[in-house]
Structure formats: C-alpha cells, structure tokens
Design an enzyme around this catalytic site. Structure first.
Site, short mmCIF file in Angstrom:
data_model
loop_
_atom_site.label_atom_id
_atom_site.label_comp_id
_atom_site.label_asym_id
_atom_site.label_seq_id
_atom_site.Cartn_x
_atom_site.Cartn_y
_atom_site.Cartn_z
N ASP A 99 0.85 -1.21 0.00
CA ASP A 99 0.00 0.00 0.00
C ASP A 99 0.88 1.25 0.00
OD1 ASP A 99 -1.89 2.04 0.64
OD2 ASP A 99 -3.14 0.61 1.72
N HIS A 101 -0.42 4.51 0.04
CA HIS A 101 -1.12 5.71 0.55
C HIS A 101 -0.48 6.18 1.86
CE1 HIS A 101 -4.03 3.70 -2.09
NE2 HIS A 101 -4.40 4.93 -2.41
N SER A 152 -5.39 -4.20 2.25
CA SER A 152 -4.56 -3.85 3.41
C SER A 152 -5.21 -4.27 4.72
CB SER A 152 -4.29 -2.35 3.45
OG SER A 152 -3.59 -1.96 2.30
CO1 B1M Z 1 -5.64 5.46 -4.11
N1 B1M Z 1 -7.23 4.43 -3.68
N2 B1M Z 1 -5.00 4.02 -5.25
N3 B1M Z 1 -4.21 6.67 -4.58
N4 B1M Z 1 -6.62 6.83 -3.26
C1 B1M Z 1 -8.14 4.98 -2.68
C2 B1M Z 1 -7.77 4.49 -1.28
C3 B1M Z 1 -9.55 4.44 -3.18
C4 B1M Z 1 -10.59 4.29 -2.06
C5 B1M Z 1 -10.05 5.37 -4.28
C6 B1M Z 1 -11.40 4.97 -4.86
O1 B1M Z 1 -11.50 4.00 -5.56
N5 B1M Z 1 -12.43 5.73 -4.57
C7 B1M Z 1 -9.13 3.07 -3.84
C8 B1M Z 1 -9.13 1.84 -2.92
C9 B1M Z 1 -10.22 0.86 -3.26
C10 B1M Z 1 -10.15 -0.40 -2.50
O2 B1M Z 1 -9.19 -0.90 -2.03
N6 B1M Z 1 -11.30 -0.98 -2.40
C11 B1M Z 1 -7.74 3.39 -4.35
C12 B1M Z 1 -7.08 2.68 -5.38
C13 B1M Z 1 -7.89 1.62 -6.08
C14 B1M Z 1 -5.74 2.93 -5.73
C15 B1M Z 1 -4.88 2.16 -6.75
C16 B1M Z 1 -5.01 0.63 -6.69
C17 B1M Z 1 -5.22 2.70 -8.14
C18 B1M Z 1 -4.52 2.01 -9.29
O3 B1M Z 1 -3.31 1.89 -9.33
N7 B1M Z 1 -5.31 1.55 -10.21
C19 B1M Z 1 -3.46 2.62 -6.35
C20 B1M Z 1 -2.91 1.72 -5.24
C21 B1M Z 1 -1.45 1.70 -5.18
C22 B1M Z 1 -0.99 0.90 -3.97
O4 B1M Z 1 -1.22 1.30 -2.86
N8 B1M Z 1 -0.36 -0.23 -4.23
C23 B1M Z 1 -3.74 3.97 -5.79
C24 B1M Z 1 -2.83 5.04 -5.83
C25 B1M Z 1 -3.10 6.30 -5.33
C26 B1M Z 1 -2.18 7.52 -5.54
C27 B1M Z 1 -0.71 7.15 -5.56
C28 B1M Z 1 -2.55 8.17 -6.84
C29 B1M Z 1 -2.65 8.45 -4.37
C30 B1M Z 1 -1.86 8.26 -3.06
C31 B1M Z 1 -0.76 9.26 -2.87
C32 B1M Z 1 -0.17 9.17 -1.48
O5 B1M Z 1 -0.78 8.81 -0.51
N9 B1M Z 1 1.08 9.52 -1.43
C33 B1M Z 1 -4.07 7.93 -4.11
C34 B1M Z 1 -5.07 8.67 -3.41
C35 B1M Z 1 -4.72 10.10 -3.08
C36 B1M Z 1 -6.31 8.10 -3.03
C37 B1M Z 1 -7.54 8.79 -2.39
C38 B1M Z 1 -8.25 9.55 -3.50
C39 B1M Z 1 -7.29 9.73 -1.23
C40 B1M Z 1 -6.49 9.15 -0.08
C41 B1M Z 1 -6.07 10.22 0.90
O6 B1M Z 1 -4.93 10.64 0.92
N10 B1M Z 1 -7.01 10.72 1.71
C42 B1M Z 1 -8.35 7.53 -1.88
C43 B1M Z 1 -9.83 7.78 -1.73
C44 B1M Z 1 -10.33 7.57 -0.31
O7 B1M Z 1 -9.60 7.40 0.63
N11 B1M Z 1 -11.62 7.54 -0.17
C45 B1M Z 1 -7.80 6.43 -2.71
C46 B1M Z 1 -6.75 11.75 2.69
C47 B1M Z 1 -6.14 11.11 3.96
C48 B1M Z 1 -5.84 12.18 5.00
O8 B1M Z 1 -7.07 10.21 4.47
O9 B1M Z 1 -5.41 8.30 4.50
O10 B1M Z 1 -7.87 7.91 5.04
P1 B1M Z 1 -6.68 8.79 5.07
O11 B1M Z 1 -6.31 9.11 6.60
C49 B1M Z 1 -7.27 9.54 7.54
C50 B1M Z 1 -7.88 8.41 8.35
O12 B1M Z 1 -8.09 7.24 7.60
C51 B1M Z 1 -6.94 8.24 9.50
O13 B1M Z 1 -6.45 9.57 9.73
C52 B1M Z 1 -6.54 10.36 8.56
C53 B1M Z 1 -7.30 11.65 8.85
O14 B1M Z 1 -7.00 12.20 10.05
N12 B1M Z 1 -5.79 7.37 9.43
C54 B1M Z 1 -5.20 6.90 10.57
C55 B1M Z 1 -5.10 6.89 8.40
N13 B1M Z 1 -4.08 6.12 8.81
C56 B1M Z 1 -4.12 6.12 10.15
C57 B1M Z 1 -3.31 5.47 11.08
C58 B1M Z 1 -3.62 5.65 12.43
C59 B1M Z 1 -4.67 6.45 12.82
C60 B1M Z 1 -5.49 7.08 11.91
O15 B1M Z 1 -2.91 5.09 13.41
C61 B1M Z 1 -1.86 4.19 13.09
#
Ligand code: B1M
Length: 210
Positions: A99, A101, A152
């Site tokens: 992963d 992200h 994940s």
């Molecule tokens: Co990706 N991606 N992505 N992506 N991406 C998602 C996660 C997805 C939901 C988008 C969608 O389809 N709507 C989807 C997953 C679907 C699934 O698994 N069912 C997805 C996909 C499919 C993919 C790829 C597979 C796409 C592809 O290649 N075809 C690929 C995967 C690559 C891989 O990981 N092997 C991929 C790639 C990418 C980018 C590289 C383009 C980019 C990431 C860049 C980066 O992170 N450096 C990206 C992005 C940006 C997203 C979305 C749009 C936004 C994620 C984000 O940064 N959110 C995302 C959509 C979504 O999440 N709904 C998506 C903002 C961030 C602050 O939120 O990380 O959730 P988040 O963190 C939150 C809480 O979750 C929590 O605190 C934060 C807020 O305070 N939290 C914790 C997180 N970790 C924590 C740990 C803790 C405590 C709290 O304690 C340990």
C-alpha cells in the site's frame, strides 16, 4: 471563488500555483488544523469520489495528492505544538505491505509528534518484518499501521497473527487506521484474533487520544 472554495478546488484540480498565498491568507483567519480538516480533506474526499466513479484518472489523483502534501508541508510549522511534553512514548508508524497511501499516516505523524510522542515513521509498503524490526530497535510502546486498500485490511490481520506467532502481542498494543477499515472490523473481528490490544482510530485525533 471565495478563499475556502478556492483552496478546496486547488486540491481537486491539482493546481499548485498560488497555493501558498491562499494558505497564508487562510492562516490569518483559521488555525492550520482547521484548514487541513475542514477544507483540504474535503477536497481529497471529492477526489476519492471522482476517482471511484471513474470521472478522474489516476495521474490526476496523484497530482491532487502532491498538492495536498505541499499544502500540509506549508502548514506544518503553524500546527499547534505542545511544548515541554516530550517523551510520552514511542510509536512505530507504517503503511502496510503493498500500500502506497501515506497522506493520512503522515498527518498522524505530525499530530502525535507535535503532542510529545516520539514517532518512528518507516514509510510505505512495509512488510511486517520491517515493522517489527523498527519496533524492537526503537523499543516502541505502540505499533501504528495505516492502509487504505481493502487488501490492506487483510494484511493488517495477517500482521497481527504474525505478532501472535512471534509471542510479541502482549508487548505491542496496535493502533490501526485508514479509509478501508471499519470500527466493527477492528473492534470485533481483529479484537478476537489478537493476543494483545488492538484499537481503531478513525482519524489522527482519535489516534492521539488512544
Ligand atoms: Co488510491 N485508492 N490508489 N491513490 N486513493 C483509494 C484508497 C480508493 C478508495 C479510491 C477509490 O477508488 N475511490 C481506492 C481503494 C479501493 C479499494 O481498495 N477498495 C484506491 C485505489 C484503487 C488505488 C490504486 C489501486 C489505483 C490504481 O493503481 N489503479 C493505487 C494503489 C497503489 C498501492 O497502494 N499499491 C492507488 C494510488 C493512489 C495515488 C498514488 C494516486 C494516491 C496516493 C498518494 C499518497 O498517498 N502519497 C491515491 C489517493 C490520493 C487516493 C484517495 C483519492 C485519497 C487518499 C487520501 O490521501 N485521503 C483515496 C480515496 C479515499 O480514501 N476515499 C484512494 C486523505 C487522507 C488524510 O485520508 O489516508 O484515510 P486517510 O487518513 C485519515 C484516516 O483514515 C486516519 O487519519 C486520517 C485523517 O486524520 N488514518 C489513521 C489513516 N491512517 C491512520 C493510522 C492511524 C490512525 C489514523 O494510526 C496508526
């Protein structure tokens, strides 16, 4: 556009020009954390929805992520820091194997570091062996795992099982976070399989509270 909408738009459009000026203007009205939580994350949410529904292609998602990271880097020095409270404990933080992200994980790093915790952030795509190595090396009090992909959530479960197998579960409470997780999955399913303590954090602040 009004400032708030303009900032949100910059994240959605992956538009960096003028970003810092807008952030500085916003900082005159609101705290850095409010800007991140209410405006920038709202933009990332829209990006996720557009991507999920096929209206946005991956390279544009990447651009949005880059702008989000720049924005957080610009705001980081302005995020409230609790002084004189260092040494509250050590947490090893990683995005799990497979992963990439890391925006959420890095926010957790900032919030915990600013509140007196020693954060060892070992980055993305980390296999359990690397997480455990870092935990042992830094004598971590807690392990934090982040992951946004559905697969994940399975890796996290396997990682907990690996800690059980190695007899390390009692020594490492684990905090899990990331968009694909649900509270029920962690607090019901994973709770039962892990021999130590495992908790779900919905956001960085719940991570801090835990
Ligand atoms: Co990706 N991606 N992505 N992506 N991406 C998602 C996660 C997805 C939901 C988008 C969608 O389809 N709507 C989807 C997953 C679907 C699934 O698994 N069912 C997805 C996909 C499919 C993919 C790829 C597979 C796409 C592809 O290649 N075809 C690929 C995967 C690559 C891989 O990981 N092997 C991929 C790639 C990418 C980018 C590289 C383009 C980019 C990431 C860049 C980066 O992170 N450096 C990206 C992005 C940006 C997203 C979305 C749009 C936004 C994620 C984000 O940064 N959110 C995302 C959509 C979504 O999440 N709904 C998506 C903002 C961030 C602050 O939120 O990380 O959730 P988040 O963190 C939150 C809480 O979750 C929590 O605190 C934060 C807020 O305070 N939290 C914790 C997180 N970790 C924590 C740990 C803790 C405590 C709290 O304690 C340990």
């Amino acid at each position: 556009l009004p400032l708030n909408e303009r900032l949100e738009r910059r994240i959605i459009d992956g538009e960096r020009a003028g970003l810092e000026e807008d952030l500085d203007e916003a900082l005159r009205e609101r705290s850095a954390l409010v800007i991140i939580n209410d405006t920038l994350l709202a933009g990332m949410k829209v990006v996720g929805e557009l991507f999920g529904s096929g209206q946005m292609q991956l390279p544009f998602v990447l651009q949005s992520a880059e702008v989000m990271k720049s924005a957080v880097a610009h705001l980081e020095p302005h995020i409230e820091k609790v002084e004189g409270e260092d040494g509250k404990g050590t947490i090893v933080l990683a995005t799990v194997k497979g992963d990439v992200h890391d925006i959420g994980k890095n926010l957790v790093d900032i919030i915990l570091s600013n509140n007196g915790y020693n954060v060892v952030n070992i980055g993305i795509k980390q296999p359990v062996a690397a997480i455990l190595e870092a935990a042992e090396e830094h004598r971590a009090d807690v392990i934090g795992m982040s992951g946004l992909l559905v697969k994940s959530t399975v890796i996290m479960k396997e990682n907990l099982q690996e800690l059980n197998t190695r007899g390390l579960a009692a020594g490492y409470p684990v905090i899990l976070g990331g968009a694909a997780l649900t509270r029920a999955y962690v607090e019901e399913d994973l709770y039962d399989i892990y021999a130590g303590e495992v908790r779900y954090a919905r956001d960085a602040f719940e991570g801090l509270r835990l």
